[in-house]
Design a protein around this motif. Structure first.
Motif, PDB file in Angstrom:
ATOM      1  N   ILE A 149       0.719  -1.252   0.067  1.00 49.90           N
ATOM      2  CA  ILE A 149      -0.089   0.100  -0.105  1.00 49.90           C
ATOM      3  C   ILE A 149       0.946   1.214   0.045  1.00 49.90           C
ATOM      4  N   VAL A 150       1.902   1.380   1.046  1.00 49.14           N
ATOM      5  CA  VAL A 150       2.726   2.599   1.071  1.00 49.14           C
ATOM      6  C   VAL A 150       3.608   2.814  -0.436  1.00 49.14           C
ATOM      7  N   ASN A 151       3.901   1.360  -0.952  1.00 54.37           N
ATOM      8  CA  ASN A 151       4.750   1.515  -2.269  1.00 54.37           C
ATOM      9  C   ASN A 151       3.908   2.056  -3.336  1.00 54.37           C
ATOM     10  N   ASN A 152       2.723   1.608  -3.394  1.00 62.93           N
ATOM     11  CA  ASN A 152       1.795   1.984  -4.396  1.00 62.93           C
ATOM     12  C   ASN A 152       1.729   3.611  -4.407  1.00 62.93           C
ATOM     13  N   TRP A 153       1.615   4.256  -3.018  1.00 67.31           N
ATOM     14  CA  TRP A 153       1.248   5.656  -2.804  1.00 67.31           C
ATOM     15  C   TRP A 153       2.555   6.326  -3.178  1.00 67.31           C
ATOM     16  N   ASN A 154       3.750   5.760  -2.787  1.00 71.48           N
ATOM     17  CA  ASN A 154       4.960   6.366  -2.877  1.00 71.48           C
ATOM     18  C   ASN A 154       5.191   6.563  -4.559  1.00 71.48           C
ATOM     19  N   ASN A 155       4.706   5.560  -5.341  1.00 70.54           N
ATOM     20  CA  ASN A 155       5.049   5.560  -6.687  1.00 70.54           C
ATOM     21  C   ASN A 155       4.325   6.614  -7.438  1.00 70.54           C
ATOM     22  N   ASP A 156       3.071   7.108  -7.031  1.00 68.51           N
ATOM     23  CA  ASP A 156       2.539   8.160  -7.507  1.00 68.51           C
ATOM     24  C   ASP A 156       2.683   9.531  -6.822  1.00 68.51           C
ATOM     25  N   LYS A 157       3.277   9.720  -5.908  1.00 62.05           N
ATOM     26  CA  LYS A 157       3.323  10.931  -4.985  1.00 62.05           C
ATOM     27  C   LYS A 157       4.816  11.486  -4.889  1.00 62.05           C
ATOM     28  N   ILE A 158       4.761  12.546  -5.083  1.00 62.61           N
ATOM     29  CA  ILE A 158       6.338  13.168  -5.085  1.00 62.61           C
ATOM     30  C   ILE A 158       6.502  14.280  -3.841  1.00 62.61           C
ATOM     31  N   PHE A 160      -1.506  18.866   4.599  1.00 64.44           N
ATOM     32  CA  PHE A 160      -2.675  18.745   5.330  1.00 64.44           C
ATOM     33  C   PHE A 160      -3.332  18.005   4.232  1.00 64.44           C
ATOM     34  N   SER A 161      -3.369  18.509   2.769  1.00 65.30           N
ATOM     35  CA  SER A 161      -4.244  18.104   1.628  1.00 65.30           C
ATOM     36  C   SER A 161      -3.656  16.541   1.641  1.00 65.30           C
ATOM     37  N   ILE A 162      -2.321  16.455   1.258  1.00 65.74           N
ATOM     38  CA  ILE A 162      -1.906  14.995   1.003  1.00 65.74           C
ATOM     39  C   ILE A 162      -2.162  14.093   2.024  1.00 65.74           C
ATOM     40  N   ALA A 163      -2.220  14.542   3.431  1.00 62.71           N
ATOM     41  CA  ALA A 163      -2.571  13.689   4.666  1.00 62.71           C
ATOM     42  C   ALA A 163      -4.050  13.340   4.507  1.00 62.71           C
ATOM     43  N   GLN A 164      -4.792  14.113   3.943  1.00 61.73           N
ATOM     44  CA  GLN A 164      -6.385  14.052   4.120  1.00 61.73           C
ATOM     45  C   GLN A 164      -6.595  12.618   2.890  1.00 61.73           C
ATOM     46  N   GLY A 165      -5.704  12.831   1.718  1.00 59.22           N
ATOM     47  CA  GLY A 165      -5.756  12.225   0.657  1.00 59.22           C
ATOM     48  C   GLY A 165      -5.199  10.571   1.072  1.00 59.22           C
ATOM     49  N   PHE A 166      -4.125  10.811   1.758  1.00 57.36           N
ATOM     50  CA  PHE A 166      -3.550   9.481   2.194  1.00 57.36           C
ATOM     51  C   PHE A 166      -4.500   8.828   3.229  1.00 57.36           C
ATOM     52  N   GLY A 167      -4.825   9.400   4.078  1.00 55.18           N
ATOM     53  CA  GLY A 167      -5.877   8.835   5.080  1.00 55.18           C
ATOM     54  C   GLY A 167      -7.192   8.013   4.401  1.00 55.18           C
ATOM     55  N   ASN A 168      -7.634   8.874   3.390  1.00 53.14           N
ATOM     56  CA  ASN A 168      -8.704   8.251   2.510  1.00 53.14           C
ATOM     57  C   ASN A 168      -8.397   7.226   2.034  1.00 53.14           C
ATOM     58  N   TYR A 169      -7.108   7.049   1.382  1.00 54.32           N
ATOM     59  CA  TYR A 169      -6.556   5.915   0.643  1.00 54.32           C
ATOM     60  C   TYR A 169      -6.518   4.867   1.472  1.00 54.32           C
ATOM     61  N   LEU A 170      -6.042   5.020   2.691  1.00 53.88           N
ATOM     62  CA  LEU A 170      -5.703   3.884   3.900  1.00 53.88           C
ATOM     63  C   LEU A 170      -7.160   3.298   4.057  1.00 53.88           C
ATOM     64  N   SER A 171      -8.046   4.141   4.289  1.00 58.09           N
ATOM     65  CA  SER A 171      -9.470   3.795   4.563  1.00 58.09           C
ATOM     66  C   SER A 171     -10.030   2.846   3.371  1.00 58.09           C
ATOM     67  N   GLU A 172      -9.925   3.404   2.279  1.00 52.51           N
ATOM     68  CA  GLU A 172     -10.515   2.603   1.016  1.00 52.51           C
ATOM     69  C   GLU A 172      -9.905   1.199   0.932  1.00 52.51           C
ATOM     70  N   GLU A 173      -8.646   1.057   1.238  1.00 58.87           N
ATOM     71  CA  GLU A 173      -7.774  -0.118   1.292  1.00 58.87           C
ATOM     72  C   GLU A 173      -7.997  -1.059   2.772  1.00 58.87           C
ATOM     73  N   ASP A 174      -8.992  -0.744   3.372  1.00 57.30           N
ATOM     74  CA  ASP A 174      -9.164  -0.970   4.730  1.00 57.30           C
ATOM     75  C   ASP A 174      -7.844  -1.479   5.538  1.00 57.30           C
ATOM     76  N   ALA A 175      -6.875  -0.411   5.576  1.00 58.32           N
ATOM     77  CA  ALA A 175      -5.756  -0.644   6.124  1.00 58.32           C
ATOM     78  C   ALA A 175      -5.684   0.140   7.462  1.00 58.32           C
ATOM     79  N   ILE A 176      -6.702   0.918   7.807  1.00 56.19           N
ATOM     80  CA  ILE A 176      -6.818   1.436   9.320  1.00 56.19           C
ATOM     81  C   ILE A 176      -8.105   1.417   9.532  1.00 56.19           C
TER      82      ILE A 176
END
Length: 155
Positions: free
Chosen positions: A94-103, A139-155
């Motif tokens: 999950i974090v590798n996929n995120w890091n692939n797309d975000k700079i 804060f914007s990126i963190a909001q998106g990351f939190g949403n991504y983690l929720s969608e992936e049922d990671a948190i």
């Protein structure tokens, strides 16, 4: 009446511009306390924690800002506890996929926690516009990351 409204609006615009004036801090002046003093009103929910680090809360997200004077870096950090049901391999994917797309930031998984990190140099000092803009982005990126983690049922 129309002129009165225009006058009041003009006064408001000028007062708003003055209150958001650009404040510069030299690298020697950068500390959690001085950073706190140049935060915009968007970040009024802030405090210094027991270690003296700056903690800013907004929209359910808590971001720590650490001042690394040795490397002249501001370190922005936030984290989420992982779900008990997620495997370490899946969390790392999950974090590798995120890091692939975000700079703009780096996602990390360690000790059953997801962390989002961003470092900003203050070698030449820091100004209020740059600090607040960086916080807006983080804060914007963190909001998106939190949403991504929720969608992936990671948190």
């Amino acid at each position: 009446m129309k002129r009165f409204f225009v006058l009041i609006l003009s006064i408001f615009v000028v007062a708003s511009a003055i209150s958001q004036e650009n404040t510069n801090l030299s690298k020697q002046e950068v500390s959690p306390l001085t950073l706190r003093s140049i935060l915009s009103s968007n970040y009024s929910n802030n405090e210094l924690d027991s270690d003296g680090d700056l903690l800013i809360r907004k929209d359910g997200i808590s971001i720590f800002v650490f001042v690394d004077t040795e490397r002249e870096l501001l370190k922005f950090r936030t984290q989420w506890s992982s779900s008990d049901s997620i495997s370490e391999n899946r969390a790392i994917k999950i974090v590798n996929n995120w890091n692939n797309d975000k700079i703009f930031s780096k996602a990390i998984y360690s000790k059953k926690r997801f962390r989002l990190e961003y470092d900003l140099t203050f070698m030449g000092g820091i100004n209020s516009i740059n600090l607040n803009d960086s916080l807006d982005w983080f804060f914007s990126i963190a909001q998106g990351f939190g949403n991504y983690l929720s969608e992936e049922d990671a948190i």
